[in-house]
Write a protein that holds these residues in place. Structure first.
Motif, mmCIF file in Angstrom:
data_model
loop_
_atom_site.group_PDB
_atom_site.id
_atom_site.type_symbol
_atom_site.label_atom_id
_atom_site.label_comp_id
_atom_site.label_asym_id
_atom_site.label_seq_id
_atom_site.Cartn_x
_atom_site.Cartn_y
_atom_site.Cartn_z
ATOM 1 N N ASP A 4 0.822 -1.204 0.000
ATOM 2 C CA ASP A 4 0.000 0.000 0.000
ATOM 3 C C ASP A 4 0.856 1.254 0.000
ATOM 4 O O ASP A 4 0.537 2.248 -0.655
ATOM 5 C CB ASP A 4 -0.935 0.006 1.216
ATOM 6 C CG ASP A 4 -2.172 -0.859 1.001
ATOM 7 O OD1 ASP A 4 -2.670 -0.881 -0.134
ATOM 8 O OD2 ASP A 4 -2.614 -1.517 1.951
ATOM 9 N N VAL A 7 2.099 2.499 -3.409
ATOM 10 C CA VAL A 7 1.161 3.020 -4.404
ATOM 11 C C VAL A 7 1.570 4.441 -4.769
ATOM 12 O O VAL A 7 1.669 5.313 -3.890
ATOM 13 C CB VAL A 7 -0.277 3.003 -3.859
ATOM 14 C CG1 VAL A 7 -1.233 3.695 -4.832
ATOM 15 C CG2 VAL A 7 -0.735 1.568 -3.607
ATOM 16 N N VAL A 69 -3.481 3.814 -8.424
ATOM 17 C CA VAL A 69 -2.726 4.983 -7.972
ATOM 18 C C VAL A 69 -3.606 5.828 -7.066
ATOM 19 O O VAL A 69 -4.837 5.738 -7.097
ATOM 20 C CB VAL A 69 -2.242 5.848 -9.163
ATOM 21 C CG1 VAL A 69 -1.373 5.034 -10.103
ATOM 22 C CG2 VAL A 69 -3.425 6.463 -9.924
ATOM 23 N N ARG A 93 -6.969 4.095 -6.596
ATOM 24 C CA ARG A 93 -7.088 3.654 -5.206
ATOM 25 C C ARG A 93 -7.827 4.710 -4.389
ATOM 26 O O ARG A 93 -8.724 4.400 -3.612
ATOM 27 C CB ARG A 93 -5.695 3.402 -4.624
ATOM 28 C CG ARG A 93 -5.672 2.964 -3.158
ATOM 29 C CD ARG A 93 -6.216 1.562 -2.942
ATOM 30 N NE ARG A 93 -5.522 0.570 -3.723
ATOM 31 C CZ ARG A 93 -4.370 0.003 -3.386
ATOM 32 N NH1 ARG A 93 -3.759 0.346 -2.266
ATOM 33 N NH2 ARG A 93 -3.823 -0.916 -4.156
ATOM 34 N N GLU A 243 -5.395 2.628 3.429
ATOM 35 C CA GLU A 243 -4.520 1.479 3.649
ATOM 36 C C GLU A 243 -5.002 0.658 4.836
ATOM 37 O O GLU A 243 -5.049 -0.575 4.782
ATOM 38 C CB GLU A 243 -3.088 1.963 3.893
ATOM 39 C CG GLU A 243 -2.444 2.559 2.653
ATOM 40 C CD GLU A 243 -1.219 3.393 2.977
ATOM 41 O OE1 GLU A 243 -0.792 3.389 4.142
ATOM 42 O OE2 GLU A 243 -0.698 4.058 2.055
#
Length: 247
Positions: A4, A7, A69, A93, A243
């Protein structure tokens, strides 16, 4: 770092600007960042003909890192980021809309239409008026104003107008689709931004299912330059919350 934390944060600037608008923010983010020039801006070829939000978003999508992303858009970049979040949800994301317009009223649409007309008829005067809106405080922001003036002055005038036309109308195209955005979203703007108003960020939150609003006190439009600390703080909070929810 965990997966995470790896990213990348992709940063999309506003109309007439370039990727350097993000320099101060990038220095304050812990993970990998990728600030890119929008079509017709910076190192990208000038736009030779009218374009569309769909075309600009497709170009950007082809140049950002592969995989999900954290997508951060500022002003015009925010409209492009929203389009990508709608059409390619697996690539996003989280979504952050910095100083974004949304669902302009008839009066707001008329005002931005006048600015587009002004750019066509008096490019230099139009740039001066933009700087007056963004940096009205004289000596306190003189360095930022001068830095931004140089970037604006470097624009190809026709290319700028083609990009500005997308900014002037793109929110109407996106509004019916905002409810389909799946990514956790942050809408953040300045309390004193006269164009991308706090009310517009609240409109985004009304339409995007998982959207939090932050209004930065006393700030105006150019948050990446004038308030990078506040922006970095709220971005980091968004990333870490996302996350944590995935663990």
């Amino acid at each position: 770092m965990s997966d995470d934390e790896d990213v990348p944060v992709v940063l999309l600037h506003g109309v007439g600007l370039d990727r350097t608008v993000w320099t101060r923010l990038e220095a304050r983010l812990a993970g990998p960042t990728s600030a890119i020039d929008l079509p017709g801006h910076g190192c990208q070829p000038a736009l030779k003909a009218p374009t569309s939000l769909t075309e600009m978003a497709a170009d950007v999508l082809s140049r950002i890192p592969a995989g999900p992303v954290h997508l951060v858009g500022f002003s015009l970049g925010s409209l492009i980021a929203e389009h990508i979040a709608i059409t390619s949800p697996a690539r996003v994301r989280t979504l952050t809309c910095v100083s974004s317009v949304c669902a302009r009223t008839p009066d707001e649409a008329a005002a931005v239409g006048q600015r587009l007309e002004g750019a066509a008829n008096d490019f230099t005067g139009s740039m001066d008026r933009a700087l007056d809106r963004w940096f009205p405080d004289g000596t306190e922001t003189a360095e930022l104003r001068d830095e931004t003036r140089k970037v604006l002055a470097a624009n190809d005038r026709d290319s700028y107008r083609h990009a500005y036309a997308v900014f002037a109308t793109g929110d109407r195209e996106l509004e019916p689709e905002l409810g389909s955005i799946e990514a956790p979203t942050l809408a953040i703007t300045g309390q004193r931004d006269p164009g991308s108003t706090p009310e517009m960020s609240r409109r985004l939150a009304e339409r995007i299912p998982d959207c939090r609003v932050v209004i930065v006190p006393e700030a105006r439009h150019m948050l990446p330059m004038t308030h990078p600390e506040a922006l970095a703080e709220h971005l980091t909070e968004l990333f870490h919350t996302t996350e944590g929810s995935r663990r």
